[in-house]
Scaffold this motif. Structure first.
Motif, short mmCIF file in Angstrom:
data_model
loop_
_atom_site.label_atom_id
_atom_site.label_comp_id
_atom_site.label_asym_id
_atom_site.label_seq_id
_atom_site.Cartn_x
_atom_site.Cartn_y
_atom_site.Cartn_z
N ALA A 111 0.84 -1.20 -0.09
CA ALA A 111 0.12 0.04 -0.06
C ALA A 111 0.99 1.27 0.15
O ALA A 111 0.57 2.23 -0.58
N ALA A 112 1.93 1.31 0.86
CA ALA A 112 2.92 2.31 0.84
C ALA A 112 3.65 2.75 -0.55
O ALA A 112 3.53 3.88 -1.13
N SER A 115 0.58 3.76 -2.85
CA SER A 115 0.51 5.36 -2.38
C SER A 115 1.50 6.16 -3.29
O SER A 115 1.10 7.36 -3.59
N LEU A 116 2.80 6.05 -3.13
CA LEU A 116 3.66 6.78 -3.53
C LEU A 116 3.72 6.98 -5.06
O LEU A 116 3.99 7.94 -5.30
N VAL A 118 0.86 6.57 -6.85
CA VAL A 118 -0.27 7.37 -7.29
C VAL A 118 -0.19 8.80 -7.10
O VAL A 118 -0.44 9.69 -7.77
N TRP A 119 0.60 9.18 -5.81
CA TRP A 119 0.66 10.45 -5.16
C TRP A 119 1.61 11.06 -6.23
O TRP A 119 1.53 12.19 -6.62
N ASP A 123 -1.27 13.56 -8.44
CA ASP A 123 -1.59 14.51 -7.52
C ASP A 123 -1.34 15.72 -8.19
O ASP A 123 -0.09 16.13 -8.71
N VAL A 145 -4.77 13.93 -4.42
CA VAL A 145 -4.60 12.61 -3.58
C VAL A 145 -4.28 13.17 -2.42
O VAL A 145 -3.13 13.50 -1.82
N PRO A 147 -4.16 13.41 2.11
CA PRO A 147 -3.52 12.36 3.15
C PRO A 147 -4.75 11.65 3.56
O PRO A 147 -4.48 10.42 3.99
N LEU A 150 -5.07 8.54 1.30
CA LEU A 150 -4.12 7.38 1.45
C LEU A 150 -4.39 6.90 2.56
O LEU A 150 -3.85 5.42 2.70
N ALA A 153 -6.79 4.02 1.92
CA ALA A 153 -6.20 3.18 1.08
C ALA A 153 -5.39 2.34 1.97
O ALA A 153 -5.37 0.93 1.84
N ALA A 154 -4.62 2.60 3.06
CA ALA A 154 -3.95 1.79 3.83
C ALA A 154 -4.58 0.98 4.88
O ALA A 154 -4.36 -0.13 5.26
#
Length: 185
Positions: A111-112, A115-116, A118-119, A123, A145, A147, A150, A153-154
């Motif tokens: 997920a991390a 997320s990185l 996608v961001w 973003d 995107v 916080p 995110l 999503a986590a």
């Protein structure tokens, strides 16, 4: 017809709206500019939101099955190791906790990373469309995107990791100790 009006200094939107809407000579509906454009893009927003949630649900379901498959393969390859822990006196709950924690950590690491990605790529990215516009005007929107998104999503990834690790670990712990120790890989 649409008319864009800015109230004079000292006149509030509510005062102007009340005066114009109560004038018998006019048949008007007074909206703030933001509300007007919100109505114009309502169908597009609903379409994109339903499409997004549908895709997210399908991808989440696929991710859950992928996590189950990966955890099952990883646990199956370590049946002797798990049986050795049980033979050494580790309680089932301790072994289960370690296997589920491993699955949870892998899901959160994925997920991390996602997320990185996608961001970093989406973003602030702007795009435009002319779909679903009642007056054929172009709608421009930017991806944000946030916080909170995110974190959501986590949390979903954590649930997928827990679900993906729980069942294979429980199945491995239900196996007879002698069968697991005799397992050859």
């Amino acid at each position: 017809s649409v008319l864009l009006v800015q109230p004079a200094a000292g006149v509030s939107h509510a005062q102007l709206a009340s005066e114009l809407e109560h004038d018998a000579r006019l048949q008007v509906r007074v909206l703030r500019e933001r509300d007007y454009y919100g109505e114009q893009t309502e169908h597009l927003t609903r379409f994109v939101r339903s499409l997004g949630w549908g895709m997210a649900l399908l991808m989440g379901l696929g991710a859950t099955f992928a996590a189950l498959n990966t955890a099952q393969a990883g646990i199956s390859a370590r049946l002797r190791e798990i049986a050795t822990f049980k033979a050494l006196g580790f309680r089932d709950s301790a072994v289960m906790g370690s296997l589920v924690a491993e699955s949870l950590l892998l899901a959160l690491a994925g997920a991390a990373l996602a997320s990185l990605l996608v961001w970093g790529t989406l973003d602030g990215h702007s795009t435009s469309t002319m779909f679903f516009s009642h007056n054929y005007s172009q709608v421009v929107f930017a991806f944000d995107v946030a916080p909170a998104l995110l974190l959501q999503a986590a949390a979903i990834a954590a649930l997928i990791g827990l679900a993906g690790g729980w069942w294979p670990a429980a199945a491995a712990l239900r196996r007879p100790l002698s069968a697991s120790l005799a397992e050859r890989r």
